[in-house]
Design an enzyme around this catalytic site. Structure first.
Site, PDB file in Angstrom:
ATOM      1  N   SER A  15      28.920  18.497 -11.682  1.00 34.77           N
ATOM      2  CA  SER A  15      29.037  17.752 -12.940  1.00 34.77           C
ATOM      3  C   SER A  15      28.241  16.439 -12.903  1.00 34.77           C
ATOM      4  O   SER A  15      28.192  15.740 -11.888  1.00 34.77           O
ATOM      5  CB  SER A  15      30.505  17.424 -13.192  1.00 34.77           C
ATOM      6  N   THR A  62      37.111  20.217 -18.560  1.00 29.33           N
ATOM      7  CA  THR A  62      36.031  21.156 -18.844  1.00 29.33           C
ATOM      8  C   THR A  62      36.463  22.581 -18.528  1.00 29.33           C
ATOM      9  O   THR A  62      37.632  22.839 -18.233  1.00 29.33           O
ATOM     10  CB  THR A  62      34.719  20.723 -18.134  1.00 29.33           C
ATOM     11  N   LYS A  66      39.858  23.799 -21.262  1.00 30.34           N
ATOM     12  CA  LYS A  66      39.856  23.035 -22.520  1.00 30.34           C
ATOM     13  C   LYS A  66      40.923  23.496 -23.515  1.00 30.34           C
ATOM     14  O   LYS A  66      41.408  22.697 -24.307  1.00 30.34           O
ATOM     15  CB  LYS A  66      38.487  23.113 -23.196  1.00 30.34           C
ATOM     16  N   ASP A 102      33.316  16.446 -28.086  1.00 28.14           N
ATOM     17  CA  ASP A 102      32.068  17.224 -27.994  1.00 28.14           C
ATOM     18  C   ASP A 102      31.302  17.216 -29.320  1.00 28.14           C
ATOM     19  O   ASP A 102      30.116  16.877 -29.364  1.00 28.14           O
ATOM     20  CB  ASP A 102      32.356  18.676 -27.592  1.00 28.14           C
ATOM     21  N   ILE A 220      21.772  22.733 -27.246  1.00 24.54           N
ATOM     22  CA  ILE A 220      22.740  22.015 -26.404  1.00 24.54           C
ATOM     23  C   ILE A 220      22.573  22.351 -24.929  1.00 24.54           C
ATOM     24  O   ILE A 220      23.189  21.730 -24.074  1.00 24.54           O
ATOM     25  CB  ILE A 220      24.201  22.207 -26.865  1.00 24.54           C
TER      26      ILE A 220
END
Ligand code: ATR
Length: 279
Positions: A15, A62, A66, A102, A220
């Protein structure tokens, strides 16, 4: 001591969030730490209880947690509830409240880069109908865009997004083949699936041949930094918007929820690009 922050997910070791939040803290002169909490699905409840007991200030959530984390929180923000996913949790005096940054982070990144796409008469097309698309569709609809159509491999899944829109938003559900033929209708195209992501960087979800110039094409996916879709968009004279912008702005919005401080991006965009290029 300062803020105790972190990320719950599985896997999480690659991450970029610790790097981003540590930079935010440095730039804003805020003390704190951001740790990775790798958590297997059957360990989620235990992890959340432990972090709460230890007095965590806030955390990100994450894949694959979620959705499942929502039932473990004391409160969930209205938008996150509608989207059906939480990526940011804040500890408010012992009560855990969940948000979804997000979609709103994505919209903020787009507003910074190409503000003209938010004029009301502009038309957007979202490619994909998964979790990321849900947040982005909701956030774009809240911005007042008149038309936000959705193309997806499985049309029935795209229909499931319609409940998320505000009343003024007009949406057509398209197949990818149909979307390719009407591409010149749109001023903004947002790619929300994982198609084109490394190691499958030679894949491209649709052809952009019918694109009109000056359309904003946004992907994205941020590995690779420039996807095949964005390369074709640039070759055709379109304006492009890269995936790491969403990553940074959803983090900025989460940081605000935790600390009340609006962290400056300063040189962070360039630093993150450098990291993603691997130098
Ligand atoms: P996320 O939460 O990351 O958005 P997701 O909920 O699994 O992930 O959604 C994945 C999205 O990518 C969906 O729109 C999916 O299409 P389907 O709804 O038809 O399954 C899309 N997707 C994933 N792999 C794809 C592929 N190889 N070709 C086309 N679409 C794909």
């Amino acid at each position: 001591m300062g803020y105790k922050l972190g990320l719950i997910g599985y896997p999480v070791q690659h991450s970029l969030s610790p790097f981003i939040h540590q930079k935010f803290m440095e730039n804003a002169n805020i003390q704190g730490s951001y740790q990775l909490f790798e958590t297997e699905p059957d360990q989620l409840e235990k992890r959340v209880k432990l972090l709460k007991k230890e007095g965590i200030s806030g955390f990100n959530v994450t894949v694959p947690h979620k959705q499942t984390v929502m039932s473990l929180l004391d409160e969930v923000d209205q938008d996150a509830l509608r989207i059906g996913a939480v990526n940011t949790v804040v500890n408010e005096n012992g009560r855990l409240k969940g948000y979804n940054t997000d979609g709103s982070g994505y919209v903020r990144s787009l507003e910074e880069a190409w503000p003209d796409v938010f004029q009301k008469e502009k038309k957007a097309l979202i490619l994909g109908a998964g979790g990321a698309a849900r947040g982005i569709y909701r956030a774009l609809s809240k911005q007042g865009l008149q038309e936000i159509s959705i193309a997806n491999r499985t049309k029935s899944k795209a229909e499931g997004l319609l409940d998320l829109r505000d009343i003024h938003t007009k949406t057509e559900i398209l197949s990818y083949a149909e979307a390719e033929t009407v591409l010149d209708n749109f001023d903004l195209i947002v790619q929300t699936t994982s198609v084109g992501m490394s190691p499958d960087q030679n894949e491209q979800i649709i052809s952009l041949n019918k694109l009109k110039p000056h359309t904003v094409v946004s992907d994205i996916v941020y590995k690779p930094l420039t996807t095949k879709l964005l390369r074709q968009a640039a070759d055709l004279g379109a304006r492009t918007h890269h995936g790491h912008a969403m990553l940074l702005y959803q983090a900025q919005y989460a940081f605000e929820i935790w600390t009340g401080v609006h962290p400056k991006m300063e040189t962070l965009v360039a630093q993150l690009e450098q990291r993603l290029r691997g130098n």
